[in-house]
Design an enzyme around this catalytic site. Structure first.
Site, mmCIF file in Angstrom:
data_model
loop_
_atom_site.group_PDB
_atom_site.id
_atom_site.type_symbol
_atom_site.label_atom_id
_atom_site.label_comp_id
_atom_site.label_asym_id
_atom_site.label_seq_id
_atom_site.Cartn_x
_atom_site.Cartn_y
_atom_site.Cartn_z
ATOM 1 N N ASP A 1 -47.134 49.168 45.642
ATOM 2 C CA ASP A 1 -48.543 49.292 45.257
ATOM 3 C C ASP A 1 -48.688 50.440 44.258
ATOM 4 O O ASP A 1 -48.434 51.594 44.597
ATOM 5 C CB ASP A 1 -49.369 49.572 46.533
ATOM 6 C CG ASP A 1 -50.818 49.923 46.217
ATOM 7 O OD1 ASP A 1 -51.465 50.535 47.091
ATOM 8 O OD2 ASP A 1 -51.278 49.586 45.100
ATOM 9 N N ASN B 1 -51.603 51.161 42.404
ATOM 10 C CA ASN B 1 -52.964 51.744 42.223
ATOM 11 C C ASN B 1 -53.595 52.103 43.573
ATOM 12 O O ASN B 1 -54.809 52.224 43.677
ATOM 13 C CB ASN B 1 -53.850 50.759 41.452
ATOM 14 C CG ASN B 1 -54.012 49.452 42.224
ATOM 15 O OD1 ASN B 1 -53.237 49.163 43.143
ATOM 16 N ND2 ASN B 1 -55.001 48.666 41.873
ATOM 17 N N ASP C 1 -54.382 50.721 46.464
ATOM 18 C CA ASP C 1 -55.418 49.992 47.205
ATOM 19 C C ASP C 1 -54.776 49.337 48.444
ATOM 20 O O ASP C 1 -55.394 48.521 49.105
ATOM 21 C CB ASP C 1 -56.086 48.921 46.320
ATOM 22 C CG ASP C 1 -55.078 47.903 45.798
ATOM 23 O OD1 ASP C 1 -55.491 46.946 45.116
ATOM 24 O OD2 ASP C 1 -53.859 48.048 46.085
ATOM 25 N N ASP D 1 -48.542 45.162 43.720
ATOM 26 C CA ASP D 1 -49.058 44.594 42.471
ATOM 27 C C ASP D 1 -47.978 44.541 41.394
ATOM 28 O O ASP D 1 -46.868 45.048 41.591
ATOM 29 C CB ASP D 1 -50.266 45.404 41.990
ATOM 30 C CG ASP D 1 -49.981 46.901 42.056
ATOM 31 O OD1 ASP D 1 -50.715 47.624 42.747
ATOM 32 O OD2 ASP D 1 -48.968 47.322 41.449
ATOM 33 N N ASP E 1 -43.267 30.922 41.149
ATOM 34 C CA ASP E 1 -43.424 30.068 42.327
ATOM 35 C C ASP E 1 -44.529 29.054 42.026
ATOM 36 O O ASP E 1 -45.660 29.451 41.719
ATOM 37 C CB ASP E 1 -43.806 30.946 43.536
ATOM 38 C CG ASP E 1 -43.460 30.291 44.864
ATOM 39 O OD1 ASP E 1 -43.106 31.011 45.803
ATOM 40 O OD2 ASP E 1 -43.529 29.041 44.932
ATOM 41 N N ASP F 1 -42.705 24.805 45.621
ATOM 42 C CA ASP F 1 -43.139 24.851 47.020
ATOM 43 C C ASP F 1 -43.186 23.434 47.614
ATOM 44 O O ASP F 1 -43.705 22.515 46.979
ATOM 45 C CB ASP F 1 -44.556 25.467 47.038
ATOM 46 C CG ASP F 1 -45.020 25.851 48.409
ATOM 47 O OD1 ASP F 1 -44.336 26.663 49.052
ATOM 48 O OD2 ASP F 1 -46.066 25.344 48.839
ATOM 49 N N GLU G 1 -38.079 23.661 47.273
ATOM 50 C CA GLU G 1 -38.093 23.916 48.713
ATOM 51 C C GLU G 1 -38.211 22.587 49.422
ATOM 52 O O GLU G 1 -39.167 21.843 49.211
ATOM 53 C CB GLU G 1 -39.288 24.799 49.097
ATOM 54 C CG GLU G 1 -39.344 25.098 50.583
ATOM 55 C CD GLU G 1 -40.679 25.634 51.063
ATOM 56 O OE1 GLU G 1 -41.703 25.247 50.489
ATOM 57 O OE2 GLU G 1 -40.697 26.428 52.018
ATOM 58 N N HIS H 1 -39.873 34.748 52.598
ATOM 59 C CA HIS H 1 -41.144 35.300 53.095
ATOM 60 C C HIS H 1 -41.689 34.515 54.290
ATOM 61 O O HIS H 1 -42.717 34.892 54.871
ATOM 62 C CB HIS H 1 -42.162 35.292 51.942
ATOM 63 C CG HIS H 1 -42.430 33.909 51.458
ATOM 64 N ND1 HIS H 1 -41.533 33.185 50.703
ATOM 65 C CD2 HIS H 1 -43.478 33.092 51.678
ATOM 66 C CE1 HIS H 1 -42.031 31.994 50.461
ATOM 67 N NE2 HIS H 1 -43.201 31.898 51.037
ATOM 68 N N ASP H 2 -40.995 33.405 54.651
ATOM 69 C CA ASP H 2 -41.417 32.594 55.808
ATOM 70 C C ASP H 2 -40.492 32.786 57.002
ATOM 71 O O ASP H 2 -40.756 32.214 58.072
ATOM 72 C CB ASP H 2 -41.364 31.090 55.460
ATOM 73 C CG ASP H 2 -42.353 30.685 54.398
ATOM 74 O OD1 ASP H 2 -42.034 29.749 53.647
ATOM 75 O OD2 ASP H 2 -43.431 31.319 54.310
HETATM 76 O O1 TEU Z 1 -43.615 26.833 53.205
HETATM 77 C C1 TEU Z 1 -43.386 25.529 53.664
HETATM 78 C C2 TEU Z 1 -43.423 25.504 55.136
HETATM 79 O O2 TEU Z 1 -43.650 24.468 55.699
HETATM 80 C C3 TEU Z 1 -43.143 26.755 55.903
HETATM 81 O O3 TEU Z 1 -44.341 27.485 55.942
HETATM 82 C C4 TEU Z 1 -42.709 26.382 57.304
HETATM 83 O O4 TEU Z 1 -43.685 25.536 57.841
HETATM 84 C C5 TEU Z 1 -42.637 27.526 58.231
HETATM 85 O O5 TEU Z 1 -43.544 28.495 57.854
HETATM 86 C C6 TEU Z 1 -41.235 28.048 58.267
HETATM 87 O O6 TEU Z 1 -41.188 29.063 59.242
HETATM 88 C C7 TEU Z 1 -44.186 26.902 51.904
HETATM 89 C C8 TEU Z 1 -44.348 28.377 51.574
HETATM 90 O O7 TEU Z 1 -43.054 28.989 51.513
HETATM 91 C C9 TEU Z 1 -45.207 28.981 52.661
HETATM 92 O O8 TEU Z 1 -45.311 30.402 52.505
HETATM 93 C C10 TEU Z 1 -46.597 28.339 52.590
HETATM 94 O O9 TEU Z 1 -47.367 28.801 53.679
HETATM 95 C C11 TEU Z 1 -46.497 26.798 52.670
HETATM 96 O O10 TEU Z 1 -45.449 26.243 51.888
HETATM 97 C C12 TEU Z 1 -47.783 26.193 52.125
HETATM 98 O O11 TEU Z 1 -47.824 26.416 50.729
HETATM 99 CA CA CA Z 2 -52.314 47.611 44.375
#
Ligand code: TEU
Ligand code: CA
Length: 539
Positions: A18, A20, A22, A26, A95, A195, A237, A311-312
């Site tokens: 971050d 700035n 907040d 960013d 993405d 995605d 994905e 990130h999932d």
């Molecule tokens: O994720 C696809 C997805 O189905 C995953 O979220 C999965 O269901 C689960 O979270 C795995 O642990 C993509 C993106 O990577 C995710 O961040 C989004 O939430 C989702 O699509 C909708 O765009």
């Molecule tokens: Ca920021």
């Protein structure tokens, strides 16, 4: 194909840096950390969505495909990012969330007004009286149908109700997507991550959601019209992927993508045919089988991505390593195991310093819509809150979304303002600054792994060598060999905390990569989470 010896670093901008104060990461924050990424040695940044969004799903709900989320900065800042990254030999992969938009997107605001609106066919509307067209469930555990009063129809959303699915069968939608891709290519980006690409050709009337019959036709059209001529790195994905399907998506003729994310390994610690929250112990034999198939079936027929995290997903050192007693050893072992295989590795922010899952004190600390929906869903099913919290502790997506731990100052050097999500309290002992000055750190180990792939005399064997699993029946050793002409290396990993005797001993020319001191001339046993890579050419 430059992406075959690339290493990609995934940035979740909201949690990276971050600038700035907040409390939200960013683009200028990312720019301020490009020297760190150059030091790490990666050459591609996968940037999670930075487009305008109401943040129902932290940017995976886009309201304008050709602009920048003001929370993250401006288009000018984005152009500086591209330029500054390029100066450091780093390419940007955007993405692309094209299976659905945000309900705030102007297309949807128009579409829902009337059945004969120009944009109505951009989405999937069904007139089914006063009941939903089917009992289809969304991936976020609510009904996949929401009623639209203005047109007296239901509309489809495979995720949240504020993420209406686009109708890819309608050619103007595909043209809009291709126009948007070209816009970002013209700005100088060099890659795309698509995605949930396997959902875009759904045949809702035939109840086909993933792998619709026209899926590869649409991907081929997109590649022909936009992607192929721009010499990009592209990755789709595909949660339902198998090596067979991966071969189509990553066909060497470049008629589709460079590669896909195949999640078969990531599904191995959940009950089969159940939800990710229904936990099961990982069986190493299953993991070896999945990787062996991916490596051998795609050899000279396609291309793999190599990843543990994103990130999932929960953080791998907590998930399948040992972040309590063997934090450094197990993080290095898991990285070594992955990075000597054939494919393009993806490092998720914080993985390279061994960031761990976070223990959230209360439900109020969670931010992720998938987790919040799961709590509601499981409480309604009278599942015990203790079990619900255990599932989230192990698998919740917020584990991966706590702020990056830069140093031991307040808020881990991520910001001077309270961040949008809590910082993992182990930041004082796990942070990038401390590891940059420790030659035995996890960070330094990742730097070595990246340099092996990008500029060492093992570059060829890592990129092009054959793959052969070893000790297939062992449920503790994950070992394999790579061969390239007269060069041969072996990767020996002890996946667990008990020391073990190897089924045979190994003489070697050189220890290429290790996570313990190796002095003996013959290797015959492995210590807890020990990984050793040996040059055994002509042995
Ligand atoms: O994720 C696809 C997805 O189905 C995953 O979220 C999965 O269901 C689960 O979270 C795995 O642990 C993509 C993106 O990577 C995710 O961040 C989004 O939430 C989702 O699509 C909708 O765009
Ligand atoms: Ca920021």
């Amino acid at each position: 194909m430059w992406w075959k010896h690339s290493v990609v670093y995934e940035i979740y901008p909201r949690s990276f840096k971050d600038s700035n104060n907040d409390g939200i990461g960013d683009i200028n924050g990312i720019i301020s950390k490009l020297d760190y990424l150059e030091y790490l040695g990666i050459n591609v940044i996968w940037l999670c969505p930075v487009y305008p969004t109401p943040n129902k799903d932290n940017g995976y709900d886009i309201s304008d495909y050709m602009n920048i989320n003001p929370e993250f900065g401006t288009l000018d800042a984005f152009n500086v990012l591209i330029k500054e990254a390029k100066k450091r030999g780093i390419n940007i992969m955007m993405d692309i969330v094209a299976n659905h938009t945000s309900s705030d997107h102007k297309w949807f605001k128009e579409a829902k007004k009337s059945r004969d609106n120009t944009y109505h066919n951009y989405y999937v509307f069904k007139d089914s009286g006063d009941a939903p067209p089917s009992d289809l469930q969304s991936i976020f555990l609510n009904s996949a149908w929401t009623y639209n009063k203005e047109t007296k129809e239901y509309y489809l959303h495979m995720f949240d109700e504020d993420q209406p699915d686009l109708n890819w069968h309608y050619q103007p939608v595909r043209e809009e997507i291709y126009k948007m891709l070209q816009y970002w290519i013209d700005l100088g980006i060099k890659g795309f991550r698509f995605d949930v690409i396997d959902l875009i050709a759904k045949e809702i009337d035939d109840n086909i959601i993933g792998d619709g019959p026209l899926l590869h036709e649409y991907i081929k059209e997109m590649s022909k019209k936009v992607l192929k001529k721009a010499h990009l790195i592209t990755v789709g994905e595909a949660w339902g992927a198998t090596p067979e399907k991966a071969k189509m998506y990553s066909n060497p003729d470049q008629s589709e993508f460079s590669m896909i994310f195949n999640f078969q390994h990531s599904l191995l610690d959940q009950e089969p045919d159940k939800e990710k929250w229904d936990l099961k112990e990982l069986d190493l034999l299953d993991l070896k089988k999945v990787f062996n198939e991916q490596q051998t079936e795609l050899y000279n027929k396609g291309w793999n991505s190599l990843f543990w995290n994103n990130h999932d997903l929960p953080r791998i050192v907590s998930r399948w390593g040992n972040d309590q007693h063997y934090h450094i050893e197990s993080a290095k072992m898991l990285a070594t195991l992955l990075h000597f295989m054939q494919g393009t590795p993806y490092i998720y922010q914080g993985e390279e310093i061994g960031m761990t899952n976070n223990v959230f004190e209360s439900i109020e600390d969670y931010r992720d819509i998938e987790t919040l929906n799961m709590i509601k869903d499981r409480l309604n099913k009278d599942i015990d809150m203790k079990d619900i919290l255990e599932s989230i502790r192990v698998k919740g997506r917020d584990n991966a979304r706590t702020p990056f731990q830069w140093n031991e100052s307040k808020y881990a050097g991520f910001s001077e303002h309270k961040p949008w999500i809590e910082v993992n309290q182990n930041y004082k002992t796990i942070n990038a600054e401390q590891q940059m000055s420790d030659k035995n750190s996890i960070l330094e180990h990742y730097r070595k792994l990246i340099s092996f792939r990008r500029k060492s005399n093992y570059k060829e064997i890592i990129e092009k060598g054959s793959f052969k699993m070893m000790f297939n029946d062992s449920n503790q050793i994950f070992a394999y060999e790579r061969q390239y002409f007269d060069q041969k290396i072996i990767v020996l990993c002890n996946f667990y905390s008990n020391s073990l005797q190897l089924p045979r001993e190994f003489t070697y020319n050189e220890v290429i990569c290790n996570n313990y001191e190796v002095t003996q001339k013959k290797v015959s046993k492995l210590r807890p989470y020990e990984s050793i890579v040996l040059d055994v050419s002509n042995q």
